[in-house]
Design a protein around this motif. Structure first.
Motif, PDB file in Angstrom:
ATOM      1  N   THR A  13       0.838  -1.208   0.000  1.00 52.79           N
ATOM      2  CA  THR A  13       0.000   0.000   0.000  1.00 52.79           C
ATOM      3  C   THR A  13       0.867   1.250   0.000  1.00 52.79           C
ATOM      4  O   THR A  13       0.540   2.243  -0.663  1.00 52.79           O
ATOM      5  CB  THR A  13      -0.940  -0.007   1.220  1.00 52.79           C
ATOM      6  OG1 THR A  13      -1.747  -1.186   1.171  1.00 52.79           O
ATOM      7  CG2 THR A  13      -1.850   1.212   1.223  1.00 52.79           C
ATOM      8  N   THR A  17       0.697   3.779  -3.107  1.00 51.00           N
ATOM      9  CA  THR A  17       0.261   5.147  -2.849  1.00 51.00           C
ATOM     10  C   THR A  17       1.266   6.167  -3.382  1.00 51.00           C
ATOM     11  O   THR A  17       0.887   7.202  -3.916  1.00 51.00           O
ATOM     12  CB  THR A  17       0.062   5.359  -1.335  1.00 51.00           C
ATOM     13  OG1 THR A  17      -0.883   4.410  -0.848  1.00 51.00           O
ATOM     14  CG2 THR A  17      -0.459   6.758  -1.044  1.00 51.00           C
ATOM     15  N   SER A 131     -13.746  -0.727  -4.576  1.00 55.65           N
ATOM     16  CA  SER A 131     -12.512  -0.852  -3.782  1.00 55.65           C
ATOM     17  C   SER A 131     -12.574  -0.009  -2.505  1.00 55.65           C
ATOM     18  O   SER A 131     -12.307  -0.516  -1.408  1.00 55.65           O
ATOM     19  CB  SER A 131     -11.298  -0.440  -4.617  1.00 55.65           C
ATOM     20  OG  SER A 131     -11.173  -1.247  -5.766  1.00 55.65           O
ATOM     21  N   VAL A 132     -12.935   1.284  -2.640  1.00 58.38           N
ATOM     22  CA  VAL A 132     -12.918   2.167  -1.469  1.00 58.38           C
ATOM     23  C   VAL A 132     -14.060   1.855  -0.510  1.00 58.38           C
ATOM     24  O   VAL A 132     -13.976   2.151   0.686  1.00 58.38           O
ATOM     25  CB  VAL A 132     -12.951   3.657  -1.877  1.00 58.38           C
ATOM     26  CG1 VAL A 132     -11.672   4.055  -2.588  1.00 58.38           C
ATOM     27  CG2 VAL A 132     -14.173   3.999  -2.724  1.00 58.38           C
ATOM     28  N   ILE A 136     -10.200   0.457   4.499  1.00 59.88           N
ATOM     29  CA  ILE A 136      -8.750   0.287   4.442  1.00 59.88           C
ATOM     30  C   ILE A 136      -8.392  -1.104   3.932  1.00 59.88           C
ATOM     31  O   ILE A 136      -7.362  -1.295   3.276  1.00 59.88           O
ATOM     32  CB  ILE A 136      -8.114   0.552   5.828  1.00 59.88           C
ATOM     33  CG1 ILE A 136      -6.611   0.881   5.691  1.00 59.88           C
ATOM     34  CG2 ILE A 136      -8.334  -0.606   6.772  1.00 59.88           C
ATOM     35  CD1 ILE A 136      -6.318   2.240   5.162  1.00 59.88           C
ATOM     36  N   LEU A 139      -8.159  -1.030   0.176  1.00 56.20           N
ATOM     37  CA  LEU A 139      -6.892  -0.466  -0.303  1.00 56.20           C
ATOM     38  C   LEU A 139      -5.760  -1.477  -0.168  1.00 56.20           C
ATOM     39  O   LEU A 139      -4.932  -1.629  -1.073  1.00 56.20           O
ATOM     40  CB  LEU A 139      -6.547   0.801   0.489  1.00 56.20           C
ATOM     41  CG  LEU A 139      -7.007   2.129  -0.103  1.00 56.20           C
ATOM     42  CD1 LEU A 139      -8.536   2.231  -0.099  1.00 56.20           C
ATOM     43  CD2 LEU A 139      -6.419   3.302   0.677  1.00 56.20           C
ATOM     44  N   ASN A 143      -3.791  -2.990  -3.551  1.00 54.43           N
ATOM     45  CA  ASN A 143      -2.345  -2.773  -3.660  1.00 54.43           C
ATOM     46  C   ASN A 143      -1.570  -4.084  -3.599  1.00 54.43           C
ATOM     47  O   ASN A 143      -0.523  -4.219  -4.241  1.00 54.43           O
ATOM     48  CB  ASN A 143      -1.871  -1.816  -2.565  1.00 54.43           C
ATOM     49  CG  ASN A 143      -2.148  -0.366  -2.896  1.00 54.43           C
ATOM     50  OD1 ASN A 143      -1.470   0.238  -3.722  1.00 54.43           O
ATOM     51  ND2 ASN A 143      -3.168   0.201  -2.272  1.00 54.43           N
ATOM     52  N   VAL A 199      -3.381   8.526   2.614  1.00 47.82           N
ATOM     53  CA  VAL A 199      -3.559   7.088   2.877  1.00 47.82           C
ATOM     54  C   VAL A 199      -2.737   6.635   4.078  1.00 47.82           C
ATOM     55  O   VAL A 199      -3.208   5.865   4.915  1.00 47.82           O
ATOM     56  CB  VAL A 199      -3.154   6.248   1.646  1.00 47.82           C
ATOM     57  CG1 VAL A 199      -3.175   4.759   1.966  1.00 47.82           C
ATOM     58  CG2 VAL A 199      -4.097   6.530   0.488  1.00 47.82           C
ATOM     59  N   THR A 273      -4.246   2.871  -8.128  1.00 46.14           N
ATOM     60  CA  THR A 273      -3.921   2.831  -6.699  1.00 46.14           C
ATOM     61  C   THR A 273      -3.814   4.234  -6.120  1.00 46.14           C
ATOM     62  O   THR A 273      -4.234   4.481  -4.989  1.00 46.14           O
ATOM     63  CB  THR A 273      -2.602   2.071  -6.449  1.00 46.14           C
ATOM     64  OG1 THR A 273      -1.552   2.616  -7.270  1.00 46.14           O
ATOM     65  CG2 THR A 273      -2.756   0.591  -6.757  1.00 46.14           C
ATOM     66  N   ILE A 276      -7.601   5.653  -5.886  1.00 46.38           N
ATOM     67  CA  ILE A 276      -8.417   5.177  -4.766  1.00 46.38           C
ATOM     68  C   ILE A 276      -7.846   5.651  -3.431  1.00 46.38           C
ATOM     69  O   ILE A 276      -8.596   5.928  -2.488  1.00 46.38           O
ATOM     70  CB  ILE A 276      -8.582   3.641  -4.770  1.00 46.38           C
ATOM     71  CG1 ILE A 276      -7.242   2.911  -4.635  1.00 46.38           C
ATOM     72  CG2 ILE A 276      -9.337   3.190  -6.007  1.00 46.38           C
ATOM     73  CD1 ILE A 276      -7.397   1.398  -4.473  1.00 46.38           C
ATOM     74  N   GLY A 277      -6.531   5.792  -3.357  1.00 50.63           N
ATOM     75  CA  GLY A 277      -5.921   6.322  -2.140  1.00 50.63           C
ATOM     76  C   GLY A 277      -6.350   7.756  -1.882  1.00 50.63           C
ATOM     77  O   GLY A 277      -6.701   8.126  -0.758  1.00 50.63           O
ATOM     78  N   PHE A 280     -10.069   7.882  -0.848  1.00 55.03           N
ATOM     79  CA  PHE A 280     -10.198   7.435   0.539  1.00 55.03           C
ATOM     80  C   PHE A 280      -9.785   8.548   1.504  1.00 55.03           C
ATOM     81  O   PHE A 280     -10.471   8.823   2.495  1.00 55.03           O
ATOM     82  CB  PHE A 280      -9.338   6.191   0.753  1.00 55.03           C
ATOM     83  CG  PHE A 280      -9.470   5.578   2.119  1.00 55.03           C
ATOM     84  CD1 PHE A 280     -10.557   4.775   2.434  1.00 55.03           C
ATOM     85  CD2 PHE A 280      -8.507   5.799   3.083  1.00 55.03           C
ATOM     86  CE1 PHE A 280     -10.675   4.210   3.696  1.00 55.03           C
ATOM     87  CE2 PHE A 280      -8.617   5.241   4.345  1.00 55.03           C
ATOM     88  CZ  PHE A 280      -9.700   4.445   4.654  1.00 55.03           C
TER      89      PHE A 280
END
Length: 342
Positions: A13, A17, A131-132, A136, A139, A143, A199, A273, A276-277, A280
């Protein structure tokens, strides 16, 4: 979940990120490192050490103050007034970066598959929403799938160039023979950690085991360093790399069709990635101000980013990125000097 599995997910992750489309295309590595020739390699090693140290420290501080969003961390580091100011700029730029990431998935759909850009963006939004919505864990899962693919790609481009040690040569690149190479790694780490805090802060807060955080940051930093070295090594063989928008495409087209398709997947994966980070992190920030559900926060963010992506965001980012650079450097300094809360 075993500690080693969680450690690997934290590392993945962290890598997912930090890296973005600019990393996959090679443009970032050329601008920050490869243009400085052999000094660029030392710059990469400096960056790697700071990614390990400060990535770990950011997550540990977040854990110690129970920070659920980067707003709490910035208030802790900078105080109430400056923290609010920095958080205001950060959320604007995160929206901008997320919109650009979303727009780039539309460009990939149009250029590679002949689809309308909006189709590519809507498909990406659908996958990203799923995904989100998992929080967590979503994520961590995404990843853990995407980052091994990124590392595999780095190995594939590293192997053909490893024997000639071209990263120690400076004659084949647009070499800048000044001391900017020493400033560049700090700028690179500052910009990336400023974005990654969206993130890393909630990740540090939710992973309760300090040893897992530390080991995850070390593995993540090593992985990032290897990927940077591999990209730098491959691009050092291109005399005109500095002038290309997607220099890595020149490398992979000589390796084979499979690597070309893997490259396309890696570019999309790194965009996804980061996207979505950011979503989030923005949602956590919005929820710290407004009492709304995750689903409504995500839907609002995706809808706004989709609208912004239609008109482009380039000019605004030209103004915002320098500001974000200064914020990133301030964050870097404060992370270096701030002690963890006991």
């Amino acid at each position: 979940m075993s500690k080693w599995k969680l450690t690997l997910q934290v590392a993945a992750t962290y890598i997912g990120t930090v890296v973005g489309a600019g990393f996959a295309t090679g443009k970032e590595i050329v601008q920050f490192f490869t243009q400085y020739g052999s000094m660029g390699l030392f710059g990469i090693l400096i960056s790697g050490l700071f990614f390990i140290w400060l990535g770990s420290k950011m997550m540990l501080i977040a854990q110690s103050i129970d920070a659920t969003s980067y707003q709490t961390l910035n208030t802790h580091l900078f105080g109430t007034f400056m923290g609010k100011l920095i958080n205001g700029f950060t959320i604007i730029i995160l929206f901008g970066v997320t919109s650009v990431m979303l727009a780039s998935t539309g460009a990939i759909a149009a250029e590679q598959f002949g689809l309308w850009p909006q189709v590519g963006m809507l498909l990406t939004i659908g996958l990203a929403y799923i995904s989100v919505s998992k929080g967590i864990n979503g994520l961590l899962f995404v990843n853990s799938l995407v980052v091994p693919m990124m590392l595999a790609f780095s190995i594939l481009i590293f192997i053909p160039h490893a024997p000639d040690f071209s990263f120690l040569q400076v004659s084949t690149v647009h070499f800048q023979g000044d001391w900017n190479w020493l400033i560049s790694p700090f700028l690179y780490v500052a910009l990336n950690l400023a974005l990654a805090q969206a993130v890393l802060v909630p990740l540090g807060s939710e992973v309760k085991d300090r040893k897992v955080i530390k080991k995850g940051a070390v593995l993540g930093g090593i992985g990032l360093t290897f990927m940077m070295v591999a990209t730098h090594l491959a691009l050092s063989n291109l005399p005109y790399a500095y002038h290309l928008d997607i220099p890595m495409s020149e490398v992979v087209k000589h390796i084979g069709l499979f690597v070309n398709w893997l490259f396309l997947l890696v570019v999309f994966g790194e965009i996804f990635t980061t996207l979505i980070g950011n979503v989030f992190g923005i949602a956590r920030q919005i929820q710290s101000i407004l009492p709304i559900s995750n689903q409504r926060a995500f839907a609002f963010i995706f809808a706004l980013c989709f609208l912004v992506a239609q008109v482009g965001y380039g000019e605004l980012l030209k103004v915002l990125y320098p500001i974000f650079g200064y914020i990133g450097l301030a964050l870097l300094v404060m992370l270096c000097i701030k002690k963890e809360k006991s």
